[in-house]
Design a protein around this motif. Structure first.
Motif, mmCIF file in Angstrom:
data_model
loop_
_atom_site.group_PDB
_atom_site.id
_atom_site.type_symbol
_atom_site.label_atom_id
_atom_site.label_comp_id
_atom_site.label_asym_id
_atom_site.label_seq_id
_atom_site.Cartn_x
_atom_site.Cartn_y
_atom_site.Cartn_z
ATOM 1 N N THR A 23 0.877 -1.141 0.131
ATOM 2 C CA THR A 23 -0.020 -0.043 0.129
ATOM 3 C C THR A 23 1.001 1.291 -0.150
ATOM 4 O O THR A 23 0.569 2.242 -0.720
ATOM 5 N N LEU A 24 1.895 1.072 0.840
ATOM 6 C CA LEU A 24 2.840 2.332 0.963
ATOM 7 C C LEU A 24 3.423 2.676 -0.372
ATOM 8 O O LEU A 24 3.601 4.037 -1.064
ATOM 9 N N VAL A 25 4.070 1.394 -1.332
ATOM 10 C CA VAL A 25 4.700 1.721 -2.438
ATOM 11 C C VAL A 25 3.542 2.149 -3.444
ATOM 12 O O VAL A 25 3.642 3.001 -4.447
ATOM 13 N N GLY A 26 2.268 1.748 -3.288
ATOM 14 C CA GLY A 26 1.257 2.146 -4.235
ATOM 15 C C GLY A 26 1.078 3.626 -4.181
ATOM 16 O O GLY A 26 0.640 4.433 -5.151
ATOM 17 N N VAL A 27 0.821 4.043 -2.793
ATOM 18 C CA VAL A 27 0.550 5.516 -2.630
ATOM 19 C C VAL A 27 1.644 6.540 -3.231
ATOM 20 O O VAL A 27 1.271 7.299 -3.980
ATOM 21 N N LEU A 28 2.860 6.043 -3.100
ATOM 22 C CA LEU A 28 4.031 6.537 -3.708
ATOM 23 C C LEU A 28 3.867 6.917 -5.277
ATOM 24 O O LEU A 28 4.052 7.891 -5.793
ATOM 25 N N PHE A 29 3.517 5.775 -5.797
ATOM 26 C CA PHE A 29 3.291 5.529 -7.309
ATOM 27 C C PHE A 29 2.276 6.379 -7.873
ATOM 28 O O PHE A 29 2.208 6.950 -8.617
ATOM 29 N N LEU A 30 0.909 6.483 -7.075
ATOM 30 C CA LEU A 30 -0.240 7.233 -7.360
ATOM 31 C C LEU A 30 0.176 8.802 -6.991
ATOM 32 O O LEU A 30 -0.208 9.538 -8.165
ATOM 33 N N LEU A 31 1.068 9.131 -6.155
ATOM 34 C CA LEU A 31 1.215 10.408 -6.133
ATOM 35 C C LEU A 31 2.051 11.030 -7.301
ATOM 36 O O LEU A 31 1.946 12.037 -7.814
ATOM 37 N N ARG A 32 3.030 9.845 -7.701
ATOM 38 C CA ARG A 32 3.806 10.454 -8.827
ATOM 39 C C ARG A 32 2.906 10.579 -10.098
ATOM 40 O O ARG A 32 2.913 11.073 -11.111
ATOM 41 N N TYR A 33 1.953 9.388 -10.119
ATOM 42 C CA TYR A 33 1.140 9.335 -11.381
ATOM 43 C C TYR A 33 0.152 10.790 -11.370
ATOM 44 O O TYR A 33 0.065 11.361 -12.665
ATOM 45 N N PHE A 34 -0.381 11.080 -10.385
ATOM 46 C CA PHE A 34 -1.348 12.224 -10.341
ATOM 47 C C PHE A 34 -0.507 13.625 -10.522
ATOM 48 O O PHE A 34 -0.947 14.641 -11.125
ATOM 49 N N TYR A 35 0.926 13.691 -10.069
ATOM 50 C CA TYR A 35 1.843 14.768 -10.521
ATOM 51 C C TYR A 35 2.067 14.852 -12.054
ATOM 52 O O TYR A 35 2.035 15.902 -12.584
ATOM 53 N N LEU A 36 2.248 13.846 -12.458
ATOM 54 C CA LEU A 36 2.464 13.714 -14.017
ATOM 55 C C LEU A 36 1.248 14.075 -14.807
ATOM 56 O O LEU A 36 1.188 14.647 -15.816
ATOM 57 N N GLN A 37 0.081 13.590 -14.365
ATOM 58 C CA GLN A 37 -1.210 13.946 -14.864
ATOM 59 C C GLN A 37 -1.490 15.261 -14.897
ATOM 60 O O GLN A 37 -1.990 15.855 -15.827
#
Length: 654
Positions: free
Chosen positions: A404-418
């Motif tokens: 979950t922690l790794v997923g949150v980090l990936f989601l933050l990066r994804y939303f930043y790129l979006q």
């Protein structure tokens, strides 16, 4: 409803002519036998039966399975015509076996059709329906629309017997549609006949008689005696139902004579019974008995169980009237025996249905028990695996927390790129919108320039028109008047008259030119009238044939004058271009007012032209006017067919 079986008699001969059957038997004898069978089927069924038997004999000697199948079908068909339905069932079953043996399914649907008709006339309606449905299934499988139509036709007759007239009409509609698709006029006539049967059963006798009469006239023209006989049976039965016994008897006797000629025994029994009814109602008891006994004789020989009950009951009633109680009791017992036998058969069918339902319910109960056992086993298995799951749960919680922690980090990066991507898209869209606004301003400016240019043109034309009309026109008019006065004082007036005509022609030309440069208000003179005058003048000066069509004239006159003015200028420009470049001899102008737009089509038979990237002044002027009016233009040109220009102009001004 006994007449309904005639449907099969009229349509099943198709099977013998099917293209699916190769003519393997080529000897002269068998060809002659088959021809004799076909020629006599509807006129002399006994002769047709002998020919079919001979056909079967020759096919058996030659060991030709396919020809044997066709011969058995012919015998089944003859059985239907003669009313020997047990014979039909026998030979139809053999035909199905032989066709299955040689792997030919196309003829099987016709066999099931014959079986259905036979069982229907023997009173076994469930088996009749079963065979008609098999016929329909095979016909659909083999894409045989004729047999599909025949099946729907016969299913309709069963519904008529059960007084389900709506279902009957639906099947007749399907049959009629299929007959029309295959151009089968005979099938359409049969459908019309059965619609008349429905009307008759509903008591709508006058409507039924009209339809029967139509079918009868066609059948008489064809010379189809079998079809004529069945129509006459039904017409006679209507008279009986209406209690017009005296009128019914001659009809029935005529029909009986035709049936005897055709050897249609089962139908003879029905007609004889109807004659007995008429004579009985008219008080001719002995004559009625004779008719009933003849009908019963035929019914017993052909096992017409469905009708024999009525025949016995009728005889019993008449002998009772004559006080011949012994005979009356005898026939009464006969009627009761047949009725009981029929009920016993119905009871057997009912018991069989109950047995089948019981076995089905028993199977369903066993299935439910097995499903319950399966669920219990599943519960025990779930309890056994529950402990293992608990042990794995703690380990999985740790793993899931990390994931979950790794997923949150990936989601933050994804939303930043979006977000960065969305900002880029927004900037690109803003730039695109700015370009569109600039283009719109350019277009608006261009339209404004065009409008000012066209307005200047119109003002200049109006000025020139006034000068020509008020100046040159007035001068010419004065010269004309003065010359007329001068001419009155001269003795030789012939040359003067020619000069006067020339001056008059010049006056008209000047007036026409003035109107072309600045036309008067269309609301006063009508657009069609003005345009017609302009085109006539154009035709005379350019030696061209011009055809003008405006529709609808009244609605075109109601269009705003500023649009009609543009339309006039466009037509004027197109005519000038044709006169200068097209080398045409004929021009056609069509102006049509639609709901929201005006359609103009100008065609010529000239040499055509190749549209250039940069159009000429004339076409450019036209395009500018159309652009101002938010219309469209299409040009179709070739050396072979000349040029056609189609223009659509909206009639609503913003």
């Amino acid at each position: 409803m006994l007449h309904i079986k005639k449907i099969l008699i009229l349509i099943t001969t198709w099977f013998m002519a099917m293209s699916a059957y190769p003519q393997l038997v080529s000897t002269e004898n068998i060809d002659v036998v088959i021809a004799n069978y076909r020629a006599s089927l509807n006129t002399n069924p006994k002769k047709a039966e002998e020919a079919a038997k001979k056909w079967l004999q020759i096919s058996t000697q030659q060991n030709d399975t396919l020809s044997q199948a066709r011969a058995h079908y012919a015998l089944a068909n003859v059985g239907t015509v003669l009313g020997d339905y047990k014979l039909t069932i026998k030979h139809a079953d053999i035909t199905i076996e032989l066709l299955t043996e040689v792997g030919l399914e196309k003829g099987i649907s016709a066999c099931y059709n014959l079986l259905g008709v036979s069982y229907k006339n023997l009173g076994d309606y469930p088996r009749a329906m079963d065979n008609f449905l098999k016929c329909l299934a095979f016909a659909k499988k083999n894409e045989n629309k004729v047999q599909q139509a025949n099946a729907h036709q016969n299913i309709a007759t069963l519904y008529i017997l059960q007084k389900k007239y709506t279902d009957a009409a639906k099947n007749l509609d399907r049959a009629a549609s299929l007959y029309r698709e295959t151009n089968d006029d005979d099938g359409v006539l049969i459908t019309l006949f059965n619609f008349a049967n429905i009307l008759k059963e509903q008591g709508r006798y006058e409507e039924a008689l009209k339809q029967y009469q139509t079918v009868l006239e066609y059948r008489k023209k064809e010379g189809n005696k079998a079809a004529v006989a069945y129509v006459m049976i039904n017409i006679s039965q209507i008279l009986v139902d209406q209690e017009r016994y005296q009128a019914a008897i001659p009809r029935l006797e005529e029909t009986l004579k035709l049936l005897e000629e055709l050897h249609f025994n089962s139908d003879m029994a029905i007609v004889l019974n109807d004659l007995g009814v008429c004579e009985s109602k008219l008080g001719n008891t002995q004559k009625a008995i004779e008719y009933y006994e003849r009908s019963l004789s035929i019914g017993e020989s052909l096992s017409l169980t469905n009708y024999n009950t009525s025949f016995y009951q009728n005889l019993s009633d008449l002998y009772e009237k004559q006080k011949k109680y012994k005979k009356a009791l005898f026939y009464y017992h006969k009627a009761v025996d047949i009725s009981l036998a029929s009920r016993a058969l119905d009871k057997e069918k009912y018991v069989a249905e109950l047995q089948e339902k019981y076995e089905t319910e028993l199977k369903e109960t066993k299935i439910k028990l097995l499903e319950k056992d399966k669920k219990l086993n599943e519960i025990e298995l779930e309890q056994a695996t529950s402990d293992v799951k608990k042990q794995r749960l703690l380990r999985n919680i740790f793993i899931m927390g990390f994931i979950t922690l790794v997923g949150v980090l990936f989601l933050l990066r994804y939303f930043y790129l979006q977000r960065i991507s969305a900002q880029k898209e927004l900037a690109a869209q803003q730039e695109k919108n700015a370009r569109q606004e600039i283009n719109q301003l350019i277009r608006d400016h261009k339209l404004s320039v065009i409008e000012r240019y066209q307005k200047g043109q119109e003002e200049e034309r109006a000025r020139l028109a006034r000068e020509i009309h008020d100046g040159i026109g007035s001068d010419l008019a004065g010269i004309k008047i003065a010359f007329e006065h001068y001419l009155e004082t001269q003795e030789d007036k012939k040359r003067g008259k020619r000069l006067l005509q020339a001056i008059d022609s010049s006056c008209k030309d000047v007036r026409a030119l003035s109107h072309q440069l600045h036309p008067p208000s269309f609301s006063k003179i009508g657009f069609e009238s003005f345009l017609k005058d302009v085109i006539e003048q154009f035709s005379l000066h350019n030696n061209l044939i011009c055809n003008l069509l405006l529709y609808p004239k009244e609605e075109i006159d109601e269009i705003p004058e500023q649009i009609l003015a543009h339309v006039y200028r466009i037509i004027q420009e197109l005519l000038n271009n044709i006169a200068k470049h097209a080398k045409a001899t004929e021009i056609e102008i069509q102006l049509t007012k639609h709901k929201d737009y005006l359609n103009l089509v100008v065609s010529d038979n000239g040499v055509g032209f190749t549209p250039k990237k940069k159009p000429g002044i004339g076409i450019r002027n036209i395009q500018e006017r159309i652009e101002k009016l938010k219309g469209t233009i299409e040009i179709d040109s070739s050396a072979q067919s000349g040029t056609s220009i189609a223009i659509d102009i909206p009639v609503k001004i913003d």
